[in-house]
Design a protein around this motif. Structure first.
Motif, PDB file in Angstrom:
ATOM      1  N   ASP A 124       0.830  -1.213   0.000  1.00 28.35           N
ATOM      2  CA  ASP A 124       0.000   0.000   0.000  1.00 28.35           C
ATOM      3  C   ASP A 124       0.860   1.256   0.000  1.00 28.35           C
ATOM      4  O   ASP A 124       0.438   2.312  -0.485  1.00 28.35           O
ATOM      5  CB  ASP A 124      -0.911   0.022   1.231  1.00 28.35           C
ATOM      6  N   GLU A 180      -9.453   4.577  -3.614  1.00 31.39           N
ATOM      7  CA  GLU A 180      -8.474   3.518  -3.512  1.00 31.39           C
ATOM      8  C   GLU A 180      -8.754   2.678  -2.279  1.00 31.39           C
ATOM      9  O   GLU A 180      -9.369   3.153  -1.316  1.00 31.39           O
ATOM     10  CB  GLU A 180      -7.050   4.097  -3.397  1.00 31.39           C
ATOM     11  N   ARG A 181      -8.317   1.429  -2.319  1.00 27.59           N
ATOM     12  CA  ARG A 181      -8.426   0.553  -1.153  1.00 27.59           C
ATOM     13  C   ARG A 181      -7.126  -0.223  -1.011  1.00 27.59           C
ATOM     14  O   ARG A 181      -6.290  -0.263  -1.922  1.00 27.59           O
ATOM     15  CB  ARG A 181      -9.596  -0.415  -1.317  1.00 27.59           C
ATOM     16  N   LYS A 196      -2.058   1.512  -4.235  1.00 24.32           N
ATOM     17  CA  LYS A 196      -3.234   0.783  -3.780  1.00 24.32           C
ATOM     18  C   LYS A 196      -4.092   0.389  -4.980  1.00 24.32           C
ATOM     19  O   LYS A 196      -3.822   0.771  -6.119  1.00 24.32           O
ATOM     20  CB  LYS A 196      -4.044   1.640  -2.808  1.00 24.32           C
ATOM     21  N   GLN A 197      -5.137  -0.360  -4.704  1.00 25.45           N
ATOM     22  CA  GLN A 197      -6.050  -0.788  -5.751  1.00 25.45           C
ATOM     23  C   GLN A 197      -7.069   0.315  -6.042  1.00 25.45           C
ATOM     24  O   GLN A 197      -7.713   0.828  -5.125  1.00 25.45           O
ATOM     25  CB  GLN A 197      -6.790  -2.057  -5.332  1.00 25.45           C
ATOM     26  N   PRO A 198      -7.211   0.729  -7.294  1.00 25.14           N
ATOM     27  CA  PRO A 198      -8.201   1.760  -7.620  1.00 25.14           C
ATOM     28  C   PRO A 198      -9.618   1.190  -7.544  1.00 25.14           C
ATOM     29  O   PRO A 198      -9.849   0.020  -7.868  1.00 25.14           O
ATOM     30  CB  PRO A 198      -7.835   2.148  -9.048  1.00 25.14           C
ATOM     31  N   THR A 199     -10.554   1.981  -7.091  1.00 28.00           N
ATOM     32  CA  THR A 199     -11.954   1.564  -7.023  1.00 28.00           C
ATOM     33  C   THR A 199     -12.820   2.599  -7.732  1.00 28.00           C
ATOM     34  O   THR A 199     -12.430   3.761  -7.891  1.00 28.00           O
ATOM     35  CB  THR A 199     -12.429   1.422  -5.568  1.00 28.00           C
ATOM     36  N   ARG A 247     -14.166   7.950  -7.724  1.00 27.69           N
ATOM     37  CA  ARG A 247     -13.015   7.053  -7.768  1.00 27.69           C
ATOM     38  C   ARG A 247     -12.251   7.171  -6.464  1.00 27.69           C
ATOM     39  O   ARG A 247     -12.117   8.263  -5.908  1.00 27.69           O
ATOM     40  CB  ARG A 247     -12.097   7.389  -8.951  1.00 27.69           C
ATOM     41  N   PRO A 259      -0.702  -3.607  -8.168  1.00 30.96           N
ATOM     42  CA  PRO A 259      -1.283  -2.422  -8.798  1.00 30.96           C
ATOM     43  C   PRO A 259      -0.279  -1.689  -9.672  1.00 30.96           C
ATOM     44  O   PRO A 259       0.940  -1.883  -9.550  1.00 30.96           O
ATOM     45  CB  PRO A 259      -1.699  -1.559  -7.596  1.00 30.96           C
TER      46      PRO A 259
END
Length: 275
Positions: free
Chosen positions: A108, A125-126, A112-115, A123, A135
Motif C-alpha cells: 500500500d 483507492e483501497r 493501492k487498488q483503484p476503485t 473514484r 497495482p
C-alpha cells in the motif's frame, strides 16, 4: 559470313545484358550493406549466468526468489509495475498465508487498488488483498517504465539479459568516442553496452552493495542482488514452469512404460503367427 556476324552480335548483346545484371546486383548488395554504427560494434551479448531454474530439470530456489522479491519491492517497484502477478502467487515462493497478507498490505505504501463507484462515479483507492494483482505504479517522470511481469520472456536470453543490464553500467570506452564522436552519451542518459542502443534513461538501480538487507543474512552485493531479482523475474514471467516440467517428465515416463507394454503385447499376440 553474315550468320557468323549475327551470332557475334547476339553474343555481345547477351554478354552486355549479363554484365548489366551483375553490376545491378553488385550495386544493390553494396547499397544494402549496413553502415558501421556504434550500436553495431559496441553492443554486447548478455553475460553467461546460471539460474537454478535453467534446463529441463531446473527448479526454483525459493530462498533466492524471496531475496529477489525483496529487491523488486525495495528497489524496482519505485518505478516498475508487476501487473500480471497476483499477491497470492507469492505463496509459491514459500511465504505462508499471513505473510502474503502482510506483503500485500505493505505494498500500500507504493500503490493501492483503484476503485470506482458506478452509482456516484467517484473514484477512490483501497488496500491490496492477496487476491489482487500488483497495482500499477504511478510514475511522475517522462514516459512510462516498462512492466516487469513478462520481461524475461520478452527479451532474448531472458534472465541473463536482465542480469547483464543491471550489472553493465559503465563509462563509455575511449575507443567508441574516438571512432564515433557523435555517439557520446547525451546528458540525462546512461551508457550500458547490454542495452540495444547503448544508452538508456534509467540510472543504475543497483548502485552499491547493501541497498537491501536480506532476511537470510546473504551479503547483498550488487552482483547478488542482480542475480536474485533476475531469478525472481524469471519466476514472475512463468511461475508454473516448474510444475509443468514435472508434469512433462511424468507424461514422458507414462508414454515410455505404455510403449514397452504395447510392444510386449504385440510380441505376445503375434508370437505364434508365422510370416
Amino acid at each position: 559470313m553474315l550468320p557468323l556476324f549475327v551470332r557475334s552480335i547476339k553474343f555481345l548483346v547477351g554478354l552486355a545484358f549479363v554484365g548489366v545484371l551483375m553490376w545491378s546486383l553488385l550495386w544493390t548488395v553494396l547499397a544494402e550493406a549496413p553502415t558501421p554504427t556504434a550500436e553495431h560494434e559496441f553492443h554486447k551479448h548478455p553475460k553467461e549466468v546460471h539460474f537454478a531454474s535453467d534446463g529441463p530439470f531446473g527448479k526454483f530456489d525459493q530462498a533466492q526468489l524471496q531475496r529477489g522479491y525483496k529487491v523488486y519491492e525495495e528497489v524496482c517497484a519505485a518505478c516498475h509495475s508487476l501487473s500480471m502477478v497476483s499477491f497470492r502467487e507469492l505463496g509459491m515462493l514459500g511465504y505462508n498465508e499471513a505473510q502474503v497478507k502482510n506483503l500485500a498490505k505493505k505494498f500500500d505504501e507504493k500503490a493501492k487498488q483503484p476503485t470506482y463507484n458506478p452509482v456516484t462515479g467517484d473514484r477512490a483507492e483501497r488496500s491490496n488483498l492477496p487476491s489482487d494483482r500488483f497495482p500499477h505504479i504511478p510514475y511522475a517522470g517522462a514516459g512510462t517504465p516498462p512492466d516487469l511481469s513478462l520481461m524475461t520472456k520478452a527479451r532474448h536470453d531472458g534472465g541473463a539479459y536482465v542480469y547483464s543490464l543491471l550489472t553493465g553500467y559503465t563509462d563509455q570506452p575511449a575507443e567508441l568516442l574516438k571512432k564515433f564522436p557523435s555517439a557520446k552519451t547525451p546528458d540525462g542518459l546512461h551508457y550500458n553496452p547490454y542495452f540495444a542502443n547503448l544508452n538508456l534513461s534509467m540510472p543504475p538501480p543497483l548502485a552499491s552493495d547493501g541497498q537491501v538487507t536480506y532476511d537470510d543474512g546473504t551479503p547483498a552485493t550488487v552482483d547478488q542482488m542482480a542475480k536474485d531479482v533476475s531469478a525472481f523475474l524469471i519466476w514472475s514471467a512463468e511461475p508454473h514452469s516448474q510444475s509443468r516440467k514435472q508434469t512433462g517428465w511424468a507424461v514422458l515416463g507414462f508414454l515410455l512404460i505404455a510403449s514397452i507394454l504395447a510392444f510386449g503385447a504385440y510380441r505376445s499376440v503375434w508370437a505364434g503367427v508365422k510370416h
